[in-house]
Write a protein that holds these residues in place. Structure first.
Motif, PDB file in Angstrom:
ATOM      1  N   ASP A 123     -32.133 -25.112 -10.821  1.00 59.22           N
ATOM      2  CA  ASP A 123     -32.375 -23.713 -11.166  1.00 59.22           C
ATOM      3  C   ASP A 123     -31.371 -22.804 -10.450  1.00 59.22           C
ATOM      4  O   ASP A 123     -30.510 -23.289  -9.708  1.00 59.22           O
ATOM      5  CB  ASP A 123     -33.834 -23.336 -10.874  1.00 59.22           C
ATOM      6  CG  ASP A 123     -34.190 -23.427  -9.398  1.00 59.22           C
ATOM      7  OD1 ASP A 123     -33.396 -22.948  -8.562  1.00 59.22           O
ATOM      8  OD2 ASP A 123     -35.271 -23.955  -9.078  1.00 59.22           O
ATOM      9  N   PRO A 124     -31.435 -21.486 -10.652  1.00 53.90           N
ATOM     10  CA  PRO A 124     -30.402 -20.585 -10.108  1.00 53.90           C
ATOM     11  C   PRO A 124     -30.242 -20.606  -8.597  1.00 53.90           C
ATOM     12  O   PRO A 124     -29.235 -20.129  -8.083  1.00 53.90           O
ATOM     13  CB  PRO A 124     -30.867 -19.198 -10.591  1.00 53.90           C
ATOM     14  CG  PRO A 124     -31.611 -19.476 -11.849  1.00 53.90           C
ATOM     15  CD  PRO A 124     -32.334 -20.764 -11.580  1.00 53.90           C
ATOM     16  N   ARG A 125     -31.204 -21.170  -7.867  1.00 55.02           N
ATOM     17  CA  ARG A 125     -31.056 -21.219  -6.418  1.00 55.02           C
ATOM     18  C   ARG A 125     -29.917 -22.143  -5.988  1.00 55.02           C
ATOM     19  O   ARG A 125     -29.485 -22.121  -4.842  1.00 55.02           O
ATOM     20  CB  ARG A 125     -32.378 -21.663  -5.783  1.00 55.02           C
ATOM     21  CG  ARG A 125     -33.474 -20.609  -5.899  1.00 55.02           C
ATOM     22  CD  ARG A 125     -34.810 -21.148  -5.434  1.00 55.02           C
ATOM     23  NE  ARG A 125     -35.270 -22.237  -6.285  1.00 55.02           N
ATOM     24  CZ  ARG A 125     -36.375 -22.950  -6.037  1.00 55.02           C
ATOM     25  NH1 ARG A 125     -37.096 -22.692  -4.969  1.00 55.02           N
ATOM     26  NH2 ARG A 125     -36.748 -23.912  -6.861  1.00 55.02           N
ATOM     27  N   CYS A 126     -29.426 -22.965  -6.911  1.00 54.74           N
ATOM     28  CA  CYS A 126     -28.286 -23.839  -6.613  1.00 54.74           C
ATOM     29  C   CYS A 126     -26.958 -23.084  -6.628  1.00 54.74           C
ATOM     30  O   CYS A 126     -25.942 -23.613  -6.165  1.00 54.74           O
ATOM     31  CB  CYS A 126     -28.193 -24.961  -7.651  1.00 54.74           C
ATOM     32  SG  CYS A 126     -29.612 -26.048  -7.712  1.00 54.74           S
ATOM     33  N   LEU A 127     -26.951 -21.887  -7.186  1.00 55.13           N
ATOM     34  CA  LEU A 127     -25.686 -21.201  -7.436  1.00 55.13           C
ATOM     35  C   LEU A 127     -24.785 -21.028  -6.216  1.00 55.13           C
ATOM     36  O   LEU A 127     -23.571 -21.244  -6.320  1.00 55.13           O
ATOM     37  CB  LEU A 127     -25.952 -19.835  -8.084  1.00 55.13           C
ATOM     38  CG  LEU A 127     -26.132 -19.863  -9.601  1.00 55.13           C
ATOM     39  CD1 LEU A 127     -26.532 -18.485 -10.111  1.00 55.13           C
ATOM     40  CD2 LEU A 127     -24.858 -20.321 -10.299  1.00 55.13           C
ATOM     41  N   PRO A 128     -25.308 -20.642  -5.039  1.00 55.75           N
ATOM     42  CA  PRO A 128     -24.382 -20.488  -3.905  1.00 55.75           C
ATOM     43  C   PRO A 128     -23.611 -21.763  -3.594  1.00 55.75           C
ATOM     44  O   PRO A 128     -22.428 -21.727  -3.269  1.00 55.75           O
ATOM     45  CB  PRO A 128     -25.308 -20.100  -2.748  1.00 55.75           C
ATOM     46  CG  PRO A 128     -26.484 -19.467  -3.406  1.00 55.75           C
ATOM     47  CD  PRO A 128     -26.674 -20.229  -4.686  1.00 55.75           C
ATOM     48  N   VAL A 129     -24.291 -22.912  -3.703  1.00 56.31           N
ATOM     49  CA  VAL A 129     -23.646 -24.188  -3.398  1.00 56.31           C
ATOM     50  C   VAL A 129     -22.640 -24.557  -4.486  1.00 56.31           C
ATOM     51  O   VAL A 129     -21.526 -25.000  -4.212  1.00 56.31           O
ATOM     52  CB  VAL A 129     -24.707 -25.295  -3.251  1.00 56.31           C
ATOM     53  CG1 VAL A 129     -24.046 -26.624  -2.923  1.00 56.31           C
ATOM     54  CG2 VAL A 129     -25.704 -24.931  -2.165  1.00 56.31           C
ATOM     55  N   VAL A 130     -23.033 -24.357  -5.743  1.00 53.95           N
ATOM     56  CA  VAL A 130     -22.154 -24.693  -6.863  1.00 53.95           C
ATOM     57  C   VAL A 130     -20.908 -23.816  -6.857  1.00 53.95           C
ATOM     58  O   VAL A 130     -19.781 -24.299  -7.016  1.00 53.95           O
ATOM     59  CB  VAL A 130     -22.906 -24.547  -8.203  1.00 53.95           C
ATOM     60  CG1 VAL A 130     -21.948 -24.718  -9.375  1.00 53.95           C
ATOM     61  CG2 VAL A 130     -24.036 -25.569  -8.293  1.00 53.95           C
ATOM     62  N   VAL A 131     -21.104 -22.517  -6.648  1.00 54.89           N
ATOM     63  CA  VAL A 131     -19.967 -21.594  -6.645  1.00 54.89           C
ATOM     64  C   VAL A 131     -19.020 -21.912  -5.500  1.00 54.89           C
ATOM     65  O   VAL A 131     -17.796 -21.863  -5.649  1.00 54.89           O
ATOM     66  CB  VAL A 131     -20.459 -20.132  -6.569  1.00 54.89           C
ATOM     67  CG1 VAL A 131     -19.293 -19.186  -6.297  1.00 54.89           C
ATOM     68  CG2 VAL A 131     -21.135 -19.750  -7.879  1.00 54.89           C
ATOM     69  N   GLN A 132     -19.576 -22.274  -4.350  1.00 52.32           N
ATOM     70  CA  GLN A 132     -18.713 -22.633  -3.225  1.00 52.32           C
ATOM     71  C   GLN A 132     -17.821 -23.819  -3.586  1.00 52.32           C
ATOM     72  O   GLN A 132     -16.618 -23.819  -3.310  1.00 52.32           O
ATOM     73  CB  GLN A 132     -19.550 -22.980  -1.993  1.00 52.32           C
ATOM     74  CG  GLN A 132     -18.664 -23.254  -0.768  1.00 52.32           C
ATOM     75  CD  GLN A 132     -19.418 -23.942   0.343  1.00 52.32           C
ATOM     76  OE1 GLN A 132     -20.139 -24.903   0.107  1.00 52.32           O
ATOM     77  NE2 GLN A 132     -19.258 -23.465   1.554  1.00 52.32           N
ATOM     78  N   ALA A 164     -36.714 -27.208  -3.607  1.00 50.63           N
ATOM     79  CA  ALA A 164     -36.111 -25.897  -3.365  1.00 50.63           C
ATOM     80  C   ALA A 164     -35.066 -25.548  -4.412  1.00 50.63           C
ATOM     81  O   ALA A 164     -34.688 -24.385  -4.546  1.00 50.63           O
ATOM     82  CB  ALA A 164     -35.467 -25.866  -1.978  1.00 50.63           C
ATOM     83  N   TYR A 165     -34.592 -26.551  -5.152  1.00 54.51           N
ATOM     84  CA  TYR A 165     -33.525 -26.321  -6.126  1.00 54.51           C
ATOM     85  C   TYR A 165     -33.902 -26.730  -7.543  1.00 54.51           C
ATOM     86  O   TYR A 165     -33.219 -26.381  -8.496  1.00 54.51           O
ATOM     87  CB  TYR A 165     -32.265 -27.095  -5.713  1.00 54.51           C
ATOM     88  CG  TYR A 165     -31.797 -26.776  -4.322  1.00 54.51           C
ATOM     89  CD1 TYR A 165     -31.034 -25.646  -4.076  1.00 54.51           C
ATOM     90  CD2 TYR A 165     -32.149 -27.581  -3.247  1.00 54.51           C
ATOM     91  CE1 TYR A 165     -30.616 -25.336  -2.796  1.00 54.51           C
ATOM     92  CE2 TYR A 165     -31.735 -27.276  -1.960  1.00 54.51           C
ATOM     93  CZ  TYR A 165     -30.967 -26.151  -1.744  1.00 54.51           C
ATOM     94  OH  TYR A 165     -30.564 -25.841  -0.474  1.00 54.51           O
ATOM     95  N   PHE A 166     -34.977 -27.502  -7.692  1.00 54.89           N
ATOM     96  CA  PHE A 166     -35.414 -27.979  -9.009  1.00 54.89           C
ATOM     97  C   PHE A 166     -36.882 -27.579  -9.183  1.00 54.89           C
ATOM     98  O   PHE A 166     -37.789 -28.326  -8.808  1.00 54.89           O
ATOM     99  CB  PHE A 166     -35.276 -29.499  -9.112  1.00 54.89           C
ATOM    100  CG  PHE A 166     -33.864 -30.006  -9.010  1.00 54.89           C
ATOM    101  CD1 PHE A 166     -33.150 -30.353 -10.148  1.00 54.89           C
ATOM    102  CD2 PHE A 166     -33.245 -30.142  -7.775  1.00 54.89           C
ATOM    103  CE1 PHE A 166     -31.848 -30.827 -10.052  1.00 54.89           C
ATOM    104  CE2 PHE A 166     -31.947 -30.613  -7.665  1.00 54.89           C
ATOM    105  CZ  PHE A 166     -31.242 -30.954  -8.813  1.00 54.89           C
ATOM    106  N   ALA A 167     -37.117 -26.390  -9.736  1.00 58.56           N
ATOM    107  CA  ALA A 167     -38.474 -25.866  -9.815  1.00 58.56           C
ATOM    108  C   ALA A 167     -39.393 -26.774 -10.627  1.00 58.56           C
ATOM    109  O   ALA A 167     -40.571 -26.924 -10.307  1.00 58.56           O
ATOM    110  CB  ALA A 167     -38.461 -24.460 -10.415  1.00 58.56           C
ATOM    111  N   ASP A 168     -38.852 -27.399 -11.685  1.00 59.43           N
ATOM    112  CA  ASP A 168     -39.681 -28.257 -12.528  1.00 59.43           C
ATOM    113  C   ASP A 168     -39.489 -29.736 -12.226  1.00 59.43           C
ATOM    114  O   ASP A 168     -40.000 -30.596 -12.932  1.00 59.43           O
ATOM    115  CB  ASP A 168     -39.402 -27.992 -14.009  1.00 59.43           C
ATOM    116  CG  ASP A 168     -37.963 -28.311 -14.406  1.00 59.43           C
ATOM    117  OD1 ASP A 168     -37.167 -28.690 -13.517  1.00 59.43           O
ATOM    118  OD2 ASP A 168     -37.636 -28.182 -15.602  1.00 59.43           O
TER     119      ASP A 168
END
Length: 289
Positions: free
Chosen positions: A130-139, A121-125
């Motif tokens: 990938d950008p789907r991690c952003l909410p967690v990282v920004v938090q 869900a977070y590592f497409a390759d």
């Protein structure tokens, strides 16, 4: 104000170089911790001659399961060995960073399954976050004092506004807890509003959901809640903000945030009928149109 610098060491370096110099669990752990310690000390020494700077190091992500055949940076060893190396490196990183007064960012490192494999869900390759991690990282960045969402960091909000959250995997970093996940998604809605230029908002829905959610998740993103709207108000105020019917509101606001997990689509359509295109209308759980 201190400059802020976060240092990344690539997972590719761990999977390729550390395992070249040890094959037993003991030697892998020793080598990984030694490299982590030297890495942090080098970062610390590099920053000393410069003006005051706030430093952090980023923990390695889960080890890739793929056997890369790149002639310059191939995967060495088994996935189990690479997982041991990553865990040992991150442990060494935490210990060394603590001794030097540095912070460690852990969000991406937590995005693995029970076997230490990157979550799809977070590592497409299967390798790169990938950008789907952003909410967690920004938090995590905000919680550790690296982002001021009231200031100039709207570029982050704009990035968040372009992505969808994972839907088929539990959220990492303890976000599998329903209340915490709701708070993250509510804050994301507020960030989207700020990215669109909104500074004030009315929250539509003054029932159990808003009561439990609170308003801090909106104000943390730099959005001021000036009114609570409800078609059938049960209270006069909630969280210190006046509750009123949508047709009775006279307070000016830039955006409407829909606050309901059971009736979001109904309230969303009602808000569109009432406010049309004059207000930015933002749901929490579904994607805005």
């Amino acid at each position: 104000m201190k400059s802020q610098i976060a240092f990344f060491m690539g997972e590719i370096d761990c999977r390729n170089h550390i395992l070249k110099h040890g094959s037993s669990r003991r030697t892998i752990v020793q080598n990984a911790k030694k490299v982590a310690t030297r890495y942090v000390r080098a970062v610390d020494e590099l920053s000393r001659p410069r003006k005051p700077v706030k430093l952090a190091v980023v923990a390695l992500p889960p080890a890739t399961e793929a056997q890369h055949g790149n002639e310059h940076q191939p995967s060495v060893g088994t996935h189990a060995q690479r997982t041991v190396a990553v865990a040992a490196f991150n442990a060494g990183l935490r210990a060394a960073a603590k001794s030097c007064g540095m912070q460690v960012f852990e969000a991406i490192a937590s995005l693995g399954d029970e076997q230490g494999r990157p979550l799809g869900a977070y590592f497409a390759d299967g390798v790169h976050a990938d950008p789907r991690c952003l909410p967690v990282v920004v938090q995590e960045l905000r919680q550790k004092g690296w982002l001021d969402m009231h200031g100039h960091d709207l570029a982050v909000a704009q990035a968040l506004a372009c992505i969808a959250p994972p839907t088929r995997h539990s959220l990492p970093c303890g976000l599998g807890d329903l209340r915490t996940a709701r708070l993250v998604l509510a804050e994301r809605a507020a960030l989207r509003c700020r990215a669109a230029g909104a500074k004030t908002a009315a929250v539509y829905g003054a029932g159990r959901h808003t009561h439990d959610l609170g308003l801090a998740c909106f104000t943390r993103a730099g959005l001021r809640v000036v009114a609570l709207l409800d078609d059938s108000p049960a209270v006069d105020t909630l969280h210190g903000v006046r509750v009123m019917r949508p047709d009775a509101v006279r307070t000016r606001f830039d955006a409407v945030i829909i606050s309901s997990d059971g009736h979001e689509s109904t309230l969303l359509q009602s808000a569109k009928r009432r406010f049309g295109s004059s207000k930015l209308i933002m749901p929490i759980y579904t994607q805005p149109e």
